[in-house]
Design a protein around this motif. Structure first.
Motif, PDB file in Angstrom:
ATOM      1  N   PHE A  29       1.228  -6.601 -18.994  1.00 39.25           N
ATOM      2  CA  PHE A  29      -0.280  -7.648 -18.942  1.00 39.25           C
ATOM      3  C   PHE A  29       0.166  -9.378 -19.187  1.00 39.25           C
ATOM      4  O   PHE A  29       0.664  -8.893 -19.777  1.00 39.25           O
ATOM      5  N   ILE A  30      -0.870 -10.199 -18.410  1.00 35.16           N
ATOM      6  CA  ILE A  30      -0.577 -11.208 -19.036  1.00 35.16           C
ATOM      7  C   ILE A  30      -2.125 -11.699 -19.239  1.00 35.16           C
ATOM      8  O   ILE A  30      -3.061 -11.255 -18.232  1.00 35.16           O
ATOM      9  N   THR A  31      -1.580 -12.497 -20.633  1.00 35.46           N
ATOM     10  CA  THR A  31      -2.666 -13.267 -20.579  1.00 35.46           C
ATOM     11  C   THR A  31      -2.611 -14.645 -20.418  1.00 35.46           C
ATOM     12  O   THR A  31      -1.501 -15.557 -20.741  1.00 35.46           O
ATOM     13  N   LYS A  32      -4.001 -15.294 -20.307  1.00 37.49           N
ATOM     14  CA  LYS A  32      -4.092 -16.731 -20.599  1.00 37.49           C
ATOM     15  C   LYS A  32      -4.830 -17.181 -21.279  1.00 37.49           C
ATOM     16  O   LYS A  32      -6.001 -17.084 -20.858  1.00 37.49           O
ATOM     17  N   ASN A  33      -4.563 -17.874 -22.094  1.00 37.71           N
ATOM     18  CA  ASN A  33      -5.074 -19.394 -23.291  1.00 37.71           C
ATOM     19  C   ASN A  33      -5.483 -18.248 -24.007  1.00 37.71           C
ATOM     20  O   ASN A  33      -6.769 -17.606 -24.065  1.00 37.71           O
ATOM     21  N   GLY A  34      -5.155 -16.414 -24.558  1.00 36.05           N
ATOM     22  CA  GLY A  34      -4.990 -15.306 -25.826  1.00 36.05           C
ATOM     23  C   GLY A  34      -5.706 -14.484 -25.084  1.00 36.05           C
ATOM     24  O   GLY A  34      -6.508 -13.825 -25.557  1.00 36.05           O
ATOM     25  N   ARG A  35      -6.386 -14.293 -23.676  1.00 36.40           N
ATOM     26  CA  ARG A  35      -7.265 -13.245 -22.430  1.00 36.40           C
ATOM     27  C   ARG A  35      -6.531 -13.141 -21.999  1.00 36.40           C
ATOM     28  O   ARG A  35      -5.383 -13.012 -20.820  1.00 36.40           O
ATOM     29  N   GLY A  36      -7.176 -11.650 -21.511  1.00 37.61           N
ATOM     30  CA  GLY A  36      -6.390 -10.538 -20.111  1.00 37.61           C
ATOM     31  C   GLY A  36      -6.470 -11.754 -19.152  1.00 37.61           C
ATOM     32  O   GLY A  36      -7.271 -11.955 -18.880  1.00 37.61           O
ATOM     33  N   ASP A  37      -5.521 -11.205 -18.256  1.00 38.45           N
ATOM     34  CA  ASP A  37      -5.667 -12.338 -16.547  1.00 38.45           C
ATOM     35  C   ASP A  37      -4.958 -11.282 -16.112  1.00 38.45           C
ATOM     36  O   ASP A  37      -6.386 -11.408 -14.709  1.00 38.45           O
ATOM     37  N   LEU A  38      -4.028 -10.627 -16.353  1.00 42.13           N
ATOM     38  CA  LEU A  38      -3.293 -10.678 -14.869  1.00 42.13           C
ATOM     39  C   LEU A  38      -2.517  -8.787 -15.277  1.00 42.13           C
ATOM     40  O   LEU A  38      -1.741  -9.075 -16.715  1.00 42.13           O
ATOM     41  N   ALA A  39      -2.423  -7.962 -14.514  1.00 39.50           N
ATOM     42  CA  ALA A  39      -1.571  -6.969 -14.774  1.00 39.50           C
ATOM     43  C   ALA A  39      -0.383  -7.119 -13.906  1.00 39.50           C
ATOM     44  O   ALA A  39      -0.367  -7.539 -12.688  1.00 39.50           O
ATOM     45  N   VAL A  40       1.048  -6.666 -13.916  1.00 38.23           N
ATOM     46  CA  VAL A  40       2.356  -6.948 -13.120  1.00 38.23           C
ATOM     47  C   VAL A  40       3.215  -5.686 -13.294  1.00 38.23           C
ATOM     48  O   VAL A  40       3.262  -5.074 -14.296  1.00 38.23           O
ATOM     49  N   MET A  41       3.174  -5.469 -12.042  1.00 37.31           N
ATOM     50  CA  MET A  41       3.571  -4.749 -11.872  1.00 37.31           C
ATOM     51  C   MET A  41       4.947  -4.452 -10.967  1.00 37.31           C
ATOM     52  O   MET A  41       4.887  -5.026  -9.591  1.00 37.31           O
ATOM     53  N   SER A  42       5.253  -3.205 -10.818  1.00 40.43           N
ATOM     54  CA  SER A  42       6.981  -3.358  -9.323  1.00 40.43           C
ATOM     55  C   SER A  42       6.239  -3.269  -8.071  1.00 40.43           C
ATOM     56  O   SER A  42       4.584  -2.405  -8.014  1.00 40.43           O
ATOM     57  N   ILE A  43       6.591  -3.117  -7.193  1.00 37.77           N
ATOM     58  CA  ILE A  43       6.017  -3.012  -5.266  1.00 37.77           C
ATOM     59  C   ILE A  43       5.869  -1.198  -5.232  1.00 37.77           C
ATOM     60  O   ILE A  43       4.397  -0.017  -4.851  1.00 37.77           O
ATOM     61  N   GLU A  44       6.896  -0.664  -6.382  1.00 38.47           N
ATOM     62  CA  GLU A  44       6.990   1.138  -6.135  1.00 38.47           C
ATOM     63  C   GLU A  44       6.038   1.286  -6.832  1.00 38.47           C
ATOM     64  O   GLU A  44       5.066   2.078  -6.381  1.00 38.47           O
ATOM     65  N   LEU A  45       5.383   0.959  -7.612  1.00 38.84           N
ATOM     66  CA  LEU A  45       4.341   1.317  -9.056  1.00 38.84           C
ATOM     67  C   LEU A  45       2.636   1.373  -8.314  1.00 38.84           C
ATOM     68  O   LEU A  45       2.416   1.739  -7.744  1.00 38.84           O
ATOM     69  N   TYR A  46       2.983   0.090  -7.761  1.00 38.83           N
ATOM     70  CA  TYR A  46       1.525  -0.598  -6.913  1.00 38.83           C
ATOM     71  C   TYR A  46       1.529   0.244  -5.630  1.00 38.83           C
ATOM     72  O   TYR A  46       0.451   0.817  -5.706  1.00 38.83           O
ATOM     73  N   ASN A  47       2.253   0.973  -5.123  1.00 44.72           N
ATOM     74  CA  ASN A  47       2.431   2.028  -3.965  1.00 44.72           C
ATOM     75  C   ASN A  47       2.000   3.822  -3.782  1.00 44.72           C
ATOM     76  O   ASN A  47       1.924   3.756  -3.709  1.00 44.72           O
ATOM     77  N   GLU A  48       2.593   2.833  -5.443  1.00 39.85           N
ATOM     78  CA  GLU A  48       2.647   4.762  -6.085  1.00 39.85           C
ATOM     79  C   GLU A  48       0.756   4.480  -5.947  1.00 39.85           C
ATOM     80  O   GLU A  48      -0.058   6.380  -6.310  1.00 39.85           O
ATOM     81  N   PHE A  49       0.699   3.920  -6.594  1.00 39.23           N
ATOM     82  CA  PHE A  49      -1.557   3.700  -7.416  1.00 39.23           C
ATOM     83  C   PHE A  49      -2.031   3.637  -6.525  1.00 39.23           C
ATOM     84  O   PHE A  49      -3.059   4.071  -5.706  1.00 39.23           O
ATOM     85  N   MET A  50      -1.834   2.845  -4.782  1.00 40.92           N
ATOM     86  CA  MET A  50      -2.761   2.541  -4.280  1.00 40.92           C
ATOM     87  C   MET A  50      -2.586   4.207  -3.233  1.00 40.92           C
ATOM     88  O   MET A  50      -3.242   4.813  -2.550  1.00 40.92           O
ATOM     89  N   SER A  51      -1.854   4.391  -3.119  1.00 42.64           N
ATOM     90  CA  SER A  51      -1.273   6.311  -2.198  1.00 42.64           C
ATOM     91  C   SER A  51      -1.978   6.872  -3.273  1.00 42.64           C
ATOM     92  O   SER A  51      -3.256   7.910  -2.754  1.00 42.64           O
ATOM     93  N   ARG A  52      -2.037   7.305  -4.349  1.00 44.12           N
ATOM     94  CA  ARG A  52      -3.229   8.045  -5.383  1.00 44.12           C
ATOM     95  C   ARG A  52      -4.273   7.807  -4.929  1.00 44.12           C
ATOM     96  O   ARG A  52      -5.507   8.255  -4.834  1.00 44.12           O
TER      97      ARG A  52
END
Length: 90
Positions: A29-52
């Motif tokens: 989880f990436i923060t910007k100015n102390g607040r949550g901004d992005l979630a970064v993950m591998s493409i494999e994990l992304y594909n697994e999430f999209m399949s689900r």
């Protein structure tokens, strides 16, 4: 426990964060100015999430069809499947 990094860490330590994501199959989880901004993950994990997600969407649609009476008997279902197979649609 979630792995949280700042946007500066992402910029300065990209390879380390990328390795972490690939080795652990966990997002960072990436923060910007102390607040949550992005979630970064591998493409494999992304594909697994999209399949689900796609599976859950299909299950939700099926449940709605059943609730609204949009069902077929076993015999009608088999007839439809056989026709689709015969016509090369499956």
């Amino acid at each position: 426990m979630p792995n949280i990094k700042s946007s500066t860490d992402l910029r300065n330590n990209y390879n380390e964060i990328s390795s972490f994501c690939h080795e652990t199959s966990e997002p960072v989880f990436i923060t910007k100015n102390g607040r949550g901004d992005l979630a970064v993950m591998s493409i494999e994990l992304y594909n697994e999430f999209m399949s689900r997600y796609e599976l859950y969407q299909l299950l939700q649609q099926s449940e709605a069809d059943f609730t609204n009476g949009r069902t077929l008997s076993f015999e009608d279902s088999m007839k439809s499947l056989r026709e689709d197979l015969k016509n090369g649609q499956l």
